[in-house]
Design an enzyme around this catalytic site. Structure first.
Site, short mmCIF file in Angstrom:
data_model
loop_
_atom_site.label_atom_id
_atom_site.label_comp_id
_atom_site.label_asym_id
_atom_site.label_seq_id
_atom_site.Cartn_x
_atom_site.Cartn_y
_atom_site.Cartn_z
N ASN A 36 0.83 -1.21 0.00
CA ASN A 36 0.00 0.00 0.00
C ASN A 36 0.87 1.26 0.00
OD1 ASN A 36 -2.61 1.14 -0.05
ND2 ASN A 36 -2.47 1.63 2.13
N LEU A 60 6.28 -9.00 6.22
CA LEU A 60 6.63 -9.33 7.62
C LEU A 60 6.43 -10.80 7.95
CD1 LEU A 60 5.21 -6.84 10.23
CD2 LEU A 60 7.57 -7.26 9.55
N SER A 125 -5.80 1.45 17.35
CA SER A 125 -6.78 2.35 16.75
C SER A 125 -7.94 2.58 17.70
CB SER A 125 -7.28 1.67 15.46
OG SER A 125 -8.48 2.25 15.03
N TYR A 149 -11.17 -5.49 10.95
CA TYR A 149 -9.97 -4.65 11.11
C TYR A 149 -9.77 -4.29 12.59
CZ TYR A 149 -7.24 -0.39 11.48
OH TYR A 149 -6.32 0.54 11.89
N LYS A 153 -6.85 -5.40 15.53
CA LYS A 153 -6.08 -4.50 16.40
C LYS A 153 -6.23 -4.95 17.85
CE LYS A 153 -4.34 -1.63 13.48
NZ LYS A 153 -2.92 -1.69 13.18
N TYR A 177 -4.75 5.41 17.94
CA TYR A 177 -4.88 6.65 17.17
C TYR A 177 -6.35 6.96 16.94
CZ TYR A 177 -0.38 4.85 15.22
OH TYR A 177 0.85 4.32 15.01
N PHE A 178 -6.66 8.25 16.96
CA PHE A 178 -7.99 8.68 16.54
C PHE A 178 -7.93 8.90 15.01
CE2 PHE A 178 -10.83 8.55 20.15
CZ PHE A 178 -9.95 7.99 21.06
P1 NAD Z 1 -0.44 2.64 5.25
O1 NAD Z 1 -1.21 1.61 4.51
O2 NAD Z 1 -0.12 3.91 4.56
O3 NAD Z 1 0.91 2.02 5.82
C1 NAD Z 1 1.05 0.66 6.14
C2 NAD Z 1 2.27 0.15 5.41
O4 NAD Z 1 2.46 -1.23 5.75
C3 NAD Z 1 2.14 0.21 3.89
O5 NAD Z 1 3.27 0.89 3.35
C4 NAD Z 1 2.10 -1.25 3.43
O6 NAD Z 1 2.73 -1.43 2.18
C5 NAD Z 1 2.81 -1.94 4.57
N1 NAD Z 1 2.41 -3.34 4.82
C6 NAD Z 1 1.15 -3.82 4.94
N2 NAD Z 1 1.18 -5.13 5.21
C7 NAD Z 1 2.48 -5.49 5.28
C8 NAD Z 1 3.15 -6.71 5.53
N3 NAD Z 1 2.47 -7.83 5.79
N4 NAD Z 1 4.50 -6.73 5.51
C9 NAD Z 1 5.21 -5.60 5.25
N5 NAD Z 1 4.62 -4.41 5.00
C10 NAD Z 1 3.28 -4.36 5.02
O7 NAD Z 1 -1.26 2.93 6.61
P2 NAD Z 1 -1.08 4.09 7.68
O8 NAD Z 1 -2.24 5.00 7.58
O9 NAD Z 1 0.29 4.62 7.62
O10 NAD Z 1 -1.28 3.25 9.01
C11 NAD Z 1 -0.20 2.69 9.72
C12 NAD Z 1 -0.73 1.87 10.87
O11 NAD Z 1 -1.54 2.70 11.71
C13 NAD Z 1 -1.60 0.69 10.44
O12 NAD Z 1 -1.32 -0.40 11.30
C14 NAD Z 1 -3.01 1.21 10.69
O13 NAD Z 1 -3.90 0.16 10.95
C15 NAD Z 1 -2.80 2.08 11.91
N6 NAD Z 1 -3.83 3.11 12.03
C16 NAD Z 1 -4.05 3.97 10.99
C17 NAD Z 1 -5.05 4.92 11.08
C18 NAD Z 1 -5.35 5.83 9.93
O14 NAD Z 1 -6.44 6.37 9.86
N7 NAD Z 1 -4.43 6.05 8.99
C19 NAD Z 1 -5.80 5.03 12.26
C20 NAD Z 1 -5.54 4.15 13.32
C21 NAD Z 1 -4.55 3.20 13.19
C1 WQD Z 2 -14.91 10.53 9.31
C2 WQD Z 2 -16.31 11.14 9.24
C3 WQD Z 2 -17.88 9.71 8.11
C4 WQD Z 2 -15.95 9.98 4.19
C5 WQD Z 2 -11.78 5.40 10.09
C6 WQD Z 2 -11.61 4.03 10.64
C7 WQD Z 2 -10.80 4.06 11.90
C8 WQD Z 2 -9.47 4.78 11.67
C9 WQD Z 2 -9.66 6.11 11.03
C10 WQD Z 2 -7.86 3.09 11.19
C11 WQD Z 2 -17.42 10.12 9.52
C12 WQD Z 2 -17.68 10.99 7.35
C13 WQD Z 2 -16.28 10.11 5.52
C14 WQD Z 2 -16.80 10.58 3.22
C15 WQD Z 2 -18.22 11.40 4.97
N1 WQD Z 2 -8.62 4.03 10.82
N2 WQD Z 2 -17.39 10.82 5.91
N3 WQD Z 2 -17.90 11.25 3.66
O1 WQD Z 2 -14.77 6.38 10.05
O2 WQD Z 2 -13.96 7.95 11.87
O3 WQD Z 2 -12.45 6.21 11.04
O4 WQD Z 2 -10.48 5.97 9.86
O5 WQD Z 2 -7.70 2.66 12.29
O6 WQD Z 2 -10.60 2.74 12.27
O7 WQD Z 2 -12.91 3.50 10.91
O8 WQD Z 2 -12.95 8.10 9.57
O9 WQD Z 2 -12.44 9.61 7.70
O10 WQD Z 2 -13.77 7.51 7.23
O11 WQD Z 2 -14.86 9.37 8.50
O12 WQD Z 2 -19.22 12.01 5.32
O13 WQD Z 2 -16.57 10.47 2.01
O14 WQD Z 2 -16.54 11.59 7.91
O15 WQD Z 2 -19.23 9.30 8.07
O16 WQD Z 2 -18.45 10.81 10.19
P1 WQD Z 2 -13.69 7.15 10.65
P2 WQD Z 2 -13.45 8.62 8.16
#
Ligand code: NAD
Ligand code: WQD
Length: 337
Positions: A36, A60, A125, A149, A153, A177-178
């Site tokens: 990704n 991994l 998360s 998902y 976590k 993380y939020f």
């Molecule tokens: P991202 O997809 O940009 O980064 C994840 C990276 O991990 C990618 O570069 C992907 O290529 C790599 N990857 C996936 N599976 C792998 C594997 N099996 N082996 C090696 N590499 C692998 O995502 P991000 O937004 O940077 O999120 C990072 C972490 O934070 C994730 O664990 C995600 O679940 C967590 N998280 C993200 C959010 C968010 O909204 N972005 C919120 C809460 C938690």
């Molecule tokens: C935010 C608000 C939607 C898109 C998700 C994952 C959470 C975490 C962060 C990984 C909500 C509204 C969204 C759109 C909209 N990721 N929305 N139109 O759902 O709070 O969290 O990402 O851990 O696990 O569930 O984030 O950015 O998708 O939505 O109206 O096109 O925006 O309904 O109210 P969310 P989001």
């Protein structure tokens, strides 16, 4: 220089963390399978920091390659980002999600234990809280993840809790993380989703650069200020800073520690659109649509434990989030190319 392994270090949050690790005097080493992300991220990190991170491209779950890496480098601690993160996709493909997230984590913890590397920061998360019983959400709130998902976590959190009970030499930080948003102020790295973005701000920003026509607002009948969903958006630089603080914390605090990483402030979808319009000067058309399955009305953190224990709090306000997100998106309208 202490070497820190960053799994998923080519991804959105991982790449920003690698930059911050250099700034904090660490040597980051990246493992990423690029499922990704794109390899050009490594060049961009070099452009920002003047240093080229050591990068290994493998999955991994390949324990043999991971073992070789730990033999070659003296890894002081690991920050574990690698995994799949799209909630909707996880509902459609639970097997793929559990395989990647759980097997990846187990493979990593196994090799870490083998090489007596016991310090870990894990990306959890706020989705582990599910539909919160009350806001702001403290770390002690009930956990009710509502999709594969979020369950993956929570399961990894539980593995790590068990590991710390069984082996007191482990020091683990679980960061919940939020809603991470924005990008490095250089405009060189940022979030580049594959296909239509699932998350709100990336979608708004793609409308901003003309890649999409309008934003669909998922529901205007929630019990919130304006009827649209309220979330705790956090600047990725603040989020990354929490990892640097967590690394310092676990150095001296064995066991498994949980911290929320949010601002404690919630903004609605319409407030996000309005703030983006001000920062970008671009009008964002939107349409009210029905609620998205699985969404909750309001979700924001109680970040007080992170403040007292990690000496961390968010410093960037909504205007800064919008400014930096827009710089990234407008300077890279097609993402990484
Ligand atoms: P991202 O997809 O940009 O980064 C994840 C990276 O991990 C990618 O570069 C992907 O290529 C790599 N990857 C996936 N599976 C792998 C594997 N099996 N082996 C090696 N590499 C692998 O995502 P991000 O937004 O940077 O999120 C990072 C972490 O934070 C994730 O664990 C995600 O679940 C967590 N998280 C993200 C959010 C968010 O909204 N972005 C919120 C809460 C938690
Ligand atoms: C935010 C608000 C939607 C898109 C998700 C994952 C959470 C975490 C962060 C990984 C909500 C509204 C969204 C759109 C909209 N990721 N929305 N139109 O759902 O709070 O969290 O990402 O851990 O696990 O569930 O984030 O950015 O998708 O939505 O109206 O096109 O925006 O309904 O109210 P969310 P989001």
């Amino acid at each position: 220089m202490k070497q820190i392994l960053v799994t998923g270090g080519a991804g959105y949050i991982g790449s920003h963390t690698v930059v911050a690790l250099y700034e904090a005097g660490f040597q980051p080493i990246i493992v990423d399978n690029l499922s990704n992300s794109k390899v050009v991220v490594i060049d961009r990190i070099e452009q920002i920091t003047g240093q080229r991170p050591i990068f290994y491209q493998f999955d991994l779950r390949d324990g043999a390659q991971l073992d070789q890496l730990f033999k070659r480098h003296n890894i002081d601690a690991v920050i574990h980002f690698a995994g799949l993160k799209a909630v909707g996709e996880s509902v459609e493909q639970p097997l793929r999600y559990y395989q990647c997230n759980l097997e990846g984590a187990l493979s990593l913890f196994h090799v870490m234990a083998k090489h007596a590397c016991h310090r870990l920061v894990f990306s959890s998360s706020a989705s582990v809280y599910g539909d919160p019983v009350a806001v702001p959400i403290p770390e002690t709130a009930p956990l009710q993840p509502t999709n594969p998902y979020a369950r993956s976590k929570r399961m990894i959190e539980e593995f790590l809790g068990d590991l710390c009970v069984a082996s007191p030499e482990w020091s683990v930080s679980l960061l919940r993380y939020f809603n991470p948003v924005a990008a490095h102020p250089s405009g060189l790295i940022g979030e580049d989703p594959n296909g239509p973005p699932n998350n709100l701000l990336p979608y708004i920003a793609q409308v901003g650069v003309g890649r999409r026509e309008f934003v669909s607002v998922f529901g205007d009948d929630y019990d919130t200020r304006d009827g649209t969903g309220v979330r705790d958006y956090i600047h990725v630089l603040d989020l990354v800073e929490a990892h640097i603080k967590a690394l310092a914390f676990i150095k001296h605090e064995p066991g498994c520690h949980i911290h929320n990483v949010g601002t404690g402030i919630g903004y609605s979808v319409l407030e996000m659109i309005a703030a983006f319009e001000i920062a970008s000067g671009v009008a964002i058309p939107y349409r009210m649509e029905s609620r998205r399955a699985g969404d909750v009305a309001t979700c924001f953190a109680d970040p007080s434990l992170s403040k007292t224990q990690l000496a961390w709090e968010a410093r960037h306000d909504l205007a800064a989030m919008m400014r930096d997100h827009w710089r990234w998106q407008s300077e890279n309208p097609a993402g990484y190319v």
